[in-house]
Scaffold this active site. Structure first.
Site, PDB file in Angstrom:
ATOM      1  N   GLY A  17       0.805  -1.209   0.000  1.00 20.72           N
ATOM      2  CA  GLY A  17       0.000   0.000   0.000  1.00 20.72           C
ATOM      3  C   GLY A  17       0.834   1.253   0.000  1.00 20.72           C
ATOM      4  O   GLY A  17       0.528   2.216   0.695  1.00 20.72           O
ATOM      5  N   LYS A  46      -0.747   2.737  -3.899  1.00 18.00           N
ATOM      6  CA  LYS A  46      -1.316   4.047  -4.178  1.00 18.00           C
ATOM      7  C   LYS A  46      -1.111   4.492  -5.615  1.00 18.00           C
ATOM      8  O   LYS A  46      -1.806   5.367  -6.095  1.00 18.00           O
ATOM      9  CB  LYS A  46      -0.697   5.084  -3.215  1.00 18.00           C
ATOM     10  CG  LYS A  46      -1.041   4.790  -1.765  1.00 18.00           C
ATOM     11  CD  LYS A  46      -2.560   4.764  -1.573  1.00 18.00           C
ATOM     12  CE  LYS A  46      -2.938   4.372  -0.172  1.00 18.00           C
ATOM     13  NZ  LYS A  46      -2.711   2.939   0.078  1.00 18.00           N
ATOM     14  N   ASP A  55      -8.571   6.765   5.000  1.00 14.04           N
ATOM     15  CA  ASP A  55      -7.460   7.433   5.690  1.00 14.04           C
ATOM     16  C   ASP A  55      -6.955   8.605   4.854  1.00 14.04           C
ATOM     17  O   ASP A  55      -7.089   8.624   3.631  1.00 14.04           O
ATOM     18  CB  ASP A  55      -6.331   6.445   5.956  1.00 14.04           C
ATOM     19  CG  ASP A  55      -5.970   5.660   4.706  1.00 14.04           C
ATOM     20  OD1 ASP A  55      -6.863   5.388   3.892  1.00 14.04           O
ATOM     21  OD2 ASP A  55      -4.791   5.321   4.533  1.00 14.04           O
ATOM     22  N   ASP A  56      -6.341   9.559   5.550  1.00 15.31           N
ATOM     23  CA  ASP A  56      -5.694  10.701   4.896  1.00 15.31           C
ATOM     24  C   ASP A  56      -6.641  11.478   3.994  1.00 15.31           C
ATOM     25  O   ASP A  56      -6.332  11.764   2.845  1.00 15.31           O
ATOM     26  CB  ASP A  56      -4.483  10.235   4.091  1.00 15.31           C
ATOM     27  CG  ASP A  56      -3.580  11.404   3.736  1.00 15.31           C
ATOM     28  OD1 ASP A  56      -3.555  12.374   4.495  1.00 15.31           O
ATOM     29  OD2 ASP A  56      -2.906  11.342   2.695  1.00 15.31           O
ATOM     30  N   TRP A 114      -2.510  -2.227  11.106  1.00 15.43           N
ATOM     31  CA  TRP A 114      -1.751  -1.918   9.879  1.00 15.43           C
ATOM     32  C   TRP A 114      -0.424  -1.368  10.413  1.00 15.43           C
ATOM     33  O   TRP A 114      -0.325  -0.236  10.832  1.00 15.43           O
ATOM     34  CB  TRP A 114      -2.512  -0.888   9.072  1.00 15.43           C
ATOM     35  CG  TRP A 114      -1.853  -0.404   7.817  1.00 15.43           C
ATOM     36  CD1 TRP A 114      -0.604   0.096   7.676  1.00 15.43           C
ATOM     37  CD2 TRP A 114      -2.446  -0.355   6.520  1.00 15.43           C
ATOM     38  NE1 TRP A 114      -0.368   0.459   6.380  1.00 15.43           N
ATOM     39  CE2 TRP A 114      -1.486   0.192   5.641  1.00 15.43           C
ATOM     40  CE3 TRP A 114      -3.697  -0.710   6.006  1.00 15.43           C
ATOM     41  CZ2 TRP A 114      -1.737   0.398   4.288  1.00 15.43           C
ATOM     42  CZ3 TRP A 114      -3.952  -0.508   4.660  1.00 15.43           C
ATOM     43  CH2 TRP A 114      -2.976   0.038   3.807  1.00 15.43           C
ATOM     44  N   ASP A 115       0.617  -2.203  10.393  1.00 18.46           N
ATOM     45  CA  ASP A 115       1.853  -1.900  11.114  1.00 18.46           C
ATOM     46  C   ASP A 115       2.885  -1.250  10.197  1.00 18.46           C
ATOM     47  O   ASP A 115       3.381  -1.863   9.243  1.00 18.46           O
ATOM     48  CB  ASP A 115       2.429  -3.192  11.710  1.00 18.46           C
ATOM     49  CG  ASP A 115       3.404  -2.920  12.838  1.00 18.46           C
ATOM     50  OD1 ASP A 115       3.995  -1.820  12.853  1.00 18.46           O
ATOM     51  OD2 ASP A 115       3.571  -3.800  13.708  1.00 18.46           O
ATOM     52  N   ASN A 116       3.222   0.001  10.497  1.00 18.05           N
ATOM     53  CA  ASN A 116       4.177   0.767   9.685  1.00 18.05           C
ATOM     54  C   ASN A 116       5.601   0.712  10.222  1.00 18.05           C
ATOM     55  O   ASN A 116       6.425   1.571   9.882  1.00 18.05           O
ATOM     56  CB  ASN A 116       3.736   2.234   9.629  1.00 18.05           C
ATOM     57  CG  ASN A 116       2.488   2.422   8.808  1.00 18.05           C
ATOM     58  OD1 ASN A 116       2.357   1.871   7.733  1.00 18.05           O
ATOM     59  ND2 ASN A 116       1.551   3.202   9.329  1.00 18.05           N
ATOM     60  N   ASP A 145       8.553   5.087   3.121  1.00 17.00           N
ATOM     61  CA  ASP A 145       8.283   6.002   2.016  1.00 17.00           C
ATOM     62  C   ASP A 145       8.200   7.460   2.446  1.00 17.00           C
ATOM     63  O   ASP A 145       7.990   8.338   1.619  1.00 17.00           O
ATOM     64  CB  ASP A 145       7.013   5.598   1.262  1.00 17.00           C
ATOM     65  CG  ASP A 145       5.776   5.587   2.141  1.00 17.00           C
ATOM     66  OD1 ASP A 145       5.891   5.851   3.351  1.00 17.00           O
ATOM     67  OD2 ASP A 145       4.684   5.310   1.614  1.00 17.00           O
ATOM     68  N   ASN A 162       3.295  -3.243   6.821  1.00 12.34           N
ATOM     69  CA  ASN A 162       3.547  -2.388   5.668  1.00 12.34           C
ATOM     70  C   ASN A 162       5.056  -2.203   5.579  1.00 12.34           C
ATOM     71  O   ASN A 162       5.637  -1.486   6.374  1.00 12.34           O
ATOM     72  CB  ASN A 162       2.866  -1.042   5.855  1.00 12.34           C
ATOM     73  CG  ASN A 162       3.176  -0.093   4.725  1.00 12.34           C
ATOM     74  OD1 ASN A 162       3.262  -0.490   3.576  1.00 12.34           O
ATOM     75  ND2 ASN A 162       3.364   1.167   5.051  1.00 12.34           N
TER      76      ASN A 162
END
Length: 802
Positions: A14, A45, A121-122, A225-227, A232, A260
């Site tokens: 993602g 994206k 989101d966002d 959802w683990d960043n 990025d 992620n």
């Protein structure tokens, strides 16, 4: 029918940037199957039809590719989750938009997909007029659409919902009191799972207490959802460390956990390998938490397996050579929020070579590759000529250097185990450095804080010999560490696994360049720092952060990692006098990676002969003919470098590669006093060296012209210039430099030395026709400050503040 209560553990695609290729996803699925992971979420994206053009259905060709992807995942026992992000421009109350959303998801469902996610989101919290009239709140609007889509799809066993408030720091006023989250918890159908990233977008740790609080508000266990490994948001950072900070016992508070990862696929072997170990440990019962999963032990096992992976002769894009028995590892890109997005952030960094795939579902061919026959030499930063001008005695060293394994075309080989461990330690985790990075930063910080021990006057204080010896020992250790990282850079370039090379090279190259400056500066520090009582201020007071963990931790706040840019390279940069000048450090890597070793060091008197020879060769090439001034072999050297090397050698740096000297940067701290010293000592010495009666009429004319040149070179500069730019520099480099960025590092080392002793600005003179040099300096922040018509000569004067 799938079990609704199965713990979902796997990977999110993602990120921003080029999506993974089909070949890379196939290898990803192989990894996931091997390590016991069970879920893959598709949501890159840069698939325009995932986010920006979400209303458009996939073409026939795209349908076939997506169906192949679903079948590939199912064949490996993985759950394929298709995500759609309509939140940027959807009108929640529009029946037309809702119909288009259903049409899009029906198309994907007919391809065999049975699990879905809808992401909000966002996006802006505000609603259009029609939505304001139709819904009581933003949360109500989102929940209404999600519930209807969930029913429309037949209430699939896996349906994920990403809220706009997806982490604790985005909840207003708090997680427990957020009207938005409370509405989601009350009104969202119980069969829908809610995505959560933790207390932060990139959470250092996940605790059972914080997740229990979220669970009570949402009335269901969240899916994380683990960043942790997402990168990025910072083009200078990549994370190779283990999955950490999430105890296996958290499973009881979660619907699942999807990692992620890094944007670069090859960087994700250890993160995903250790995630699989964590997932398997969570299934074990009857053991203490610490006994079930140890990040250190998981890292050790993953390192052992990755070393074998790195020995595979894979090409960029994960295409094996015809002689390869098996194919392994894709390229993974990451998604995190640079502001407030669990799956996005600042645009991911570009590849070292042009991307060749365009479609989000296309099986993109490998990136451009370095020719196997050796390195291609790009045009030099300071010269238009690619022809070597090295002296004969330097060129004769080529065969010797190659025989020692240090030449340009060194054979490809796997990285050693020690180098792989170093690589992971240098690029560990967003909130934590590995041991080699910790040691490097601690030594540099200490050397900076105690440089007064070896200053030129000791600040007027008597320093204990033991302290001086400690400084020198730590300096030697720091310099050795820089050499090890330079060797690592060369090994990465020569790695047999070219897929890993092209994903990790920009990061290792960036750190190598930053350490070239740091190493030169530490070498320069001993005995060259003046008293810090100067009214111009002290470089030691420059803002900096570094340490065993992270800048955020040292500042005493739990900040997101993107607040502190650059990772290890950024922290080293900030410890240098010119560390806040990002234009001196941030630049794209060369098109073709090079393993040539470079070194920048302070000038030594024995270098004078080579430097004189170098500037003479450069001058001859630029002029294109012999002129009368070349009667004496030292003339060009004396004119260009002689005064600086004789009167202020402490501000001279030498660039060398495996063949010898290939560049230099000379500086003058205080031009006013320097000009006076030249008048008093240097010019008289030149009159003796070039007597006007030496060789008859021709000799008289040549010497007269030579002395006139020296007089012009030492002319007075206007006070208006020297007030803001008291220092001067000159930069020369051979045109055959394979990696032109070392010229930038060479200049930065000199600027660091000048600023360390109080300079607040520097200028240089460039010929108007030297467009490459003008462009090079302009990119480094130099601006034209004095035009040629205002002076007796035509040179352009460029300056920059320090």
């Amino acid at each position: 029918m799938e079990k609704r209560d199965e713990f979902l553990c796997g990977v999110v695609e993602g990120f921003y940037g080029r999506p993974w290729s089909m070949e890379q996803r196939r290898v990803l699925f192989q990894w996931m199957q091997r390590w016991g992971l069970n879920t893959y979420l598709y949501g890159p994206k840069d698939d325009l039809k995932h986010r920006l053009l979400w209303r458009e259905v996939y073409s026939v060709e795209e349908e076939a590719q997506l169906k192949t992807l679903v079948c590939e995942a199912e064949s490996k026992g993985l759950r394929f989750v298709y995500a759609l992000s309509p939140g940027q421009d959807i009108v929640f109350s529009s029946s037309c938009d809702l119909t288009l959303l259903k049409r899009k998801l029906r198309q994907v469902a007919e391809l065999g997909c049975q699990a879905f996610a809808i992401l909000f989101d966002d996006i802006d919290h505000s609603m259009c007029q029609a939505d304001t009239e139709a819904f009581s709140s933003f949360a109500h609007a989102q929940v209404s659409v999600a519930n209807e889509i969930f029913r429309f799809l037949g209430e699939p066993p896996v349906f994920l919902f990403c809220p706009t408030e997806y982490c604790g720091s985005l909840c207003s006023p708090s997680v427990a009191k957020s009207p938005y989250l409370l509405t989601v918890g009350e009104d969202l159908l119980p069969g829908i799972s809610v995505i959560w990233t933790g207390n932060k977008v990139i959470s250092r740790e996940l605790s059972a207490d914080s997740l229990a609080e979220v669970q009570s508000v949402l009335k269901r266990p969240p899916l994380v959802w683990d960043n942790l490994h997402a990168n990025d948001y910072d083009s200078r950072r990549v994370f190779l460390g283990p999955f950490k900070g999430r105890p296996p016992g958290l499973r009881g508070h979660l619907r699942g956990l999807l990692l992620n990862p890094n944007c670069e696929f090859e960087a994700n072997y250890i993160p995903l390998h250790t995630l699989g170990t964590w997932h398997q440990a969570g299934k074990e019962e009857g053991k203490d938490e610490g006994d079930r999963y140890s990040p250190e032990q998981a890292l050790s096992v993953a390192l052992h397996d990755w070393i074998r992976e790195l020995s595979q002769p894979l090409q960029p894009g994960r295409q094996a050579r015809p002689t390869d028995v098996r194919s392994s590892g894709p390229t993974s890109k990451s998604k995190t929020a640079g502001s407030s997005d669990p799956q996005r952030g600042v645009q991911s960094k570009p590849p070292p070579e042009p991307s060749q795939g365009s479609g989000p579902l296309s099986s993109s061919p490998p990136r451009g590759q370095k020719p196997e026959g050796g390195e291609v030499r790009p045009a030099a930063a300071l010269h238009s000529d690619d022809k070597s001008l090295r002296s004969e005695n330097q060129a004769s060293k080529t065969s010797k250097e190659k025989s020692q394994g240090r030449g340009l075309c060194a054979g490809k080989a796997p990285l050693s185990e020690a180098q792989v461990r170093m690589l992971v330690g240098l690029y560990f985790l967003p909130h934590e450095h590995g041991p080699p990075a910790q040691s490097l930063l601690q030594d540099l910080t200490w050397l900076k804080a105690n440089c007064h021990c070896v200053s030129s006057n000791g600040n007027g204080k008597k320093v204990q010999p033991q302290k001086v010896e400690e400084w020198r020992v730590r300096a030697a250790r720091f310099l050795a560490a820089c050499d090890d990282i330079a060797a690592l850079h060369g090994s990465v370039v020569n790695s047999v696994n070219r897929a890993v090379l092209y994903d990790l090279y920009p990061y290792v190259w960036d750190l190598r360049n930053t350490l070239l400056v740091a190493k030169a500066f530490v070498s320069w520090l001993e005995g060259r720092v003046l008293s810090e009582g100067s009214p111009l201020g002290s470089w030691k007071n420059c803002f900096h952060w570094c340490g065993a963990s992270s800048g955020a931790e040292l500042l005493g706040v739990e900040a997101e990692p993107w607040v502190f840019k650059g990772g290890l390279a950024g922290e080293v940069q900030m410890l240098l006098p010119v560390g806040t000048s990002s234009e001196l450090f941030s630049h794209p890597p060369p098109l073709f990676p090079t393993s040539r070793l470079y070194n920048i060091r302070p000038f030594q008197h024995k270098d004078k002969v080579e430097l004189y020879r170098m500037v003479r060769q450069l001058y001859q090439r630029i002029r294109g003919h012999q002129d009368c001034g070349f009667a004496h072999p030292d003339f060009i050297g004396d004119r260009c470098l002689g005064a600086s090397l004789a009167l202020c050698p402490e501000y001279s740096f030498v660039l060398e590669d495996e063949l010898g000297v290939c560049g230099c940067a000379v500086g003058i701290l205080d031009v006013r006093s320097f000009v006076k010293r030249c008048q008093a000592s240097w010019l008289p010495a030149m009159r003796d060296k070039y007597p006007t009666r030496a060789h008859g009429a021709n000799g008289h004319a040549a010497a007269k012209e030579a002395l006139q040149c020296f007089q012009e070179d030492q002319q007075d500069y206007p006070d208006s210039l020297l007030y803001h730019f008291p220092s001067q520099l000159r930069l020369d480099a051979m045109p055959e430099l394979v990696d032109c960025s070392v010229s930038r590092s060479l200049l930065t080392a000199l600027l660091s030395a000048l600023k360390a002793n109080g300079s607040q600005g520097v200028f240089c003179e460039v010929q108007p026709t030297d467009r490459l040099r003008l462009e090079f300096l302009t990119k480094l922040g130099f601006l034209e400050i004095l035009r040629g018509e205002a002076r007796t000569r035509e040179d352009v004067v460029l300056g920059r503040l320090l």
